[in-house]
Design a protein around this motif. Sequence first.
Motif, PDB file in Angstrom:
ATOM      1  N   UNK A 208      17.305  -2.925  -8.052  1.00  0.00           N
ATOM      2  CA  UNK A 208      17.993  -1.639  -8.180  1.00  0.00           C
ATOM      3  C   UNK A 208      18.908  -1.645  -9.405  1.00  0.00           C
ATOM      4  N   UNK A 209      19.581  -2.762  -9.638  1.00  0.00           N
ATOM      5  CA  UNK A 209      20.429  -2.866 -10.828  1.00  0.00           C
ATOM      6  C   UNK A 209      19.612  -2.754 -12.108  1.00  0.00           C
ATOM      7  N   UNK A 210      18.427  -3.331 -12.128  1.00  0.00           N
ATOM      8  CA  UNK A 210      17.570  -3.254 -13.312  1.00  0.00           C
ATOM      9  C   UNK A 210      17.113  -1.817 -13.552  1.00  0.00           C
ATOM     10  N   UNK A 211      16.726  -1.114 -12.479  1.00  0.00           N
ATOM     11  CA  UNK A 211      16.281   0.277 -12.635  1.00  0.00           C
ATOM     12  C   UNK A 211      17.410   1.176 -13.135  1.00  0.00           C
ATOM     13  N   UNK A 212      18.629   0.927 -12.680  1.00  0.00           N
ATOM     14  CA  UNK A 212      19.766   1.743 -13.102  1.00  0.00           C
ATOM     15  C   UNK A 212      20.361   1.299 -14.430  1.00  0.00           C
ATOM     16  N   UNK A 213      19.959   0.136 -14.911  1.00  0.00           N
ATOM     17  CA  UNK A 213      20.498  -0.365 -16.176  1.00  0.00           C
ATOM     18  C   UNK A 213      21.817  -1.094 -16.011  1.00  0.00           C
ATOM     19  N   UNK A 214      22.147  -1.511 -14.788  1.00  0.00           N
ATOM     20  CA  UNK A 214      23.406  -2.207 -14.534  1.00  0.00           C
ATOM     21  C   UNK A 214      23.252  -3.721 -14.504  1.00  0.00           C
ATOM     22  N   UNK A 215      22.082  -4.229 -14.877  1.00  0.00           N
ATOM     23  CA  UNK A 215      21.854  -5.662 -14.779  1.00  0.00           C
ATOM     24  C   UNK A 215      22.643  -6.460 -15.816  1.00  0.00           C
ATOM     25  N   UNK A 216      23.040  -5.850 -16.903  1.00  0.00           N
ATOM     26  CA  UNK A 216      23.799  -6.549 -17.935  1.00  0.00           C
ATOM     27  C   UNK A 216      25.287  -6.209 -17.917  1.00  0.00           C
ATOM     28  N   UNK A 217      25.714  -5.395 -16.958  1.00  0.00           N
ATOM     29  CA  UNK A 217      27.120  -5.005 -16.847  1.00  0.00           C
ATOM     30  C   UNK A 217      27.827  -5.867 -15.803  1.00  0.00           C
ATOM     31  N   UNK A 218      29.061  -6.230 -16.097  1.00  0.00           N
ATOM     32  CA  UNK A 218      29.868  -6.973 -15.139  1.00  0.00           C
ATOM     33  C   UNK A 218      30.875  -6.007 -14.546  1.00  0.00           C
ATOM     34  N   UNK A 219      30.804  -5.834 -13.240  1.00  0.00           N
ATOM     35  CA  UNK A 219      31.681  -4.902 -12.555  1.00  0.00           C
ATOM     36  C   UNK A 219      32.532  -5.592 -11.507  1.00  0.00           C
ATOM     37  N   UNK A 220      33.298  -4.778 -10.786  1.00  0.00           N
ATOM     38  CA  UNK A 220      34.184  -5.276  -9.737  1.00  0.00           C
ATOM     39  C   UNK A 220      33.420  -6.053  -8.677  1.00  0.00           C
ATOM     40  N   UNK A 221      32.268  -5.504  -8.241  1.00  0.00           N
ATOM     41  CA  UNK A 221      31.505  -6.129  -7.173  1.00  0.00           C
ATOM     42  C   UNK A 221      30.869  -7.440  -7.590  1.00  0.00           C
ATOM     43  N   UNK A 222      30.697  -7.674  -8.898  1.00  0.00           N
ATOM     44  CA  UNK A 222      30.137  -8.939  -9.361  1.00  0.00           C
ATOM     45  C   UNK A 222      31.141 -10.081  -9.237  1.00  0.00           C
ATOM     46  N   UNK A 223      32.412  -9.776  -9.384  1.00  0.00           N
ATOM     47  CA  UNK A 223      33.439 -10.818  -9.334  1.00  0.00           C
ATOM     48  C   UNK A 223      34.037 -10.942  -7.939  1.00  0.00           C
ATOM     49  N   UNK A 224      34.443  -9.822  -7.343  1.00  0.00           N
ATOM     50  CA  UNK A 224      35.140  -9.845  -6.059  1.00  0.00           C
ATOM     51  C   UNK A 224      34.280  -9.398  -4.892  1.00  0.00           C
TER      52      UNK A 224
END
Length: 140
Positions: free
Chosen positions: A101-117
């Motif tokens: 889902x992250x790849x389809x939305x283009x969020x696979x290379x973004x670091x967000x809040x949910x990736x860390x915490x």
Amino acid sequence: NSRGTASLLKDSISFTEVSAVGLFEGHDLLHRGFTSVKSQLLPSHPLELTEKNFQLNQDKTNFATLRNIQGIHAPLKLQMEFRAVKQVQRLPFLHSSNIAMDILRGNDECIGFEDILNDPSQSEVMGEPHMMMEHKLGLL
């Protein structure tokens, strides 16, 4: 007439009202925190609703842009891919990163809040696998 009284009681009280999971379930303070009527009726901050619906609004904007640029087939194809990716999940007791889902939305290379915490809405749940599967399938 004891038989008539028992049948009246059985007809008047539904099973969900008597079970521990029904209306008499206690509030879990550790997971949900303190509750108030005001917090259930109104958002606590004016931007709260916007933040909750951010991804939905972002998807609508992207679909509208795709439709204007490439035609109706592009957003329809992307929506079908989203549905296919949402159906593929791990078992309920295993954590899923939803990388497709992250790849389809283009969020696979973004670091967000949910990736860390981690995403607070999807906290890790440790439990008996059989009970969790039966709950997900509606057998409990």
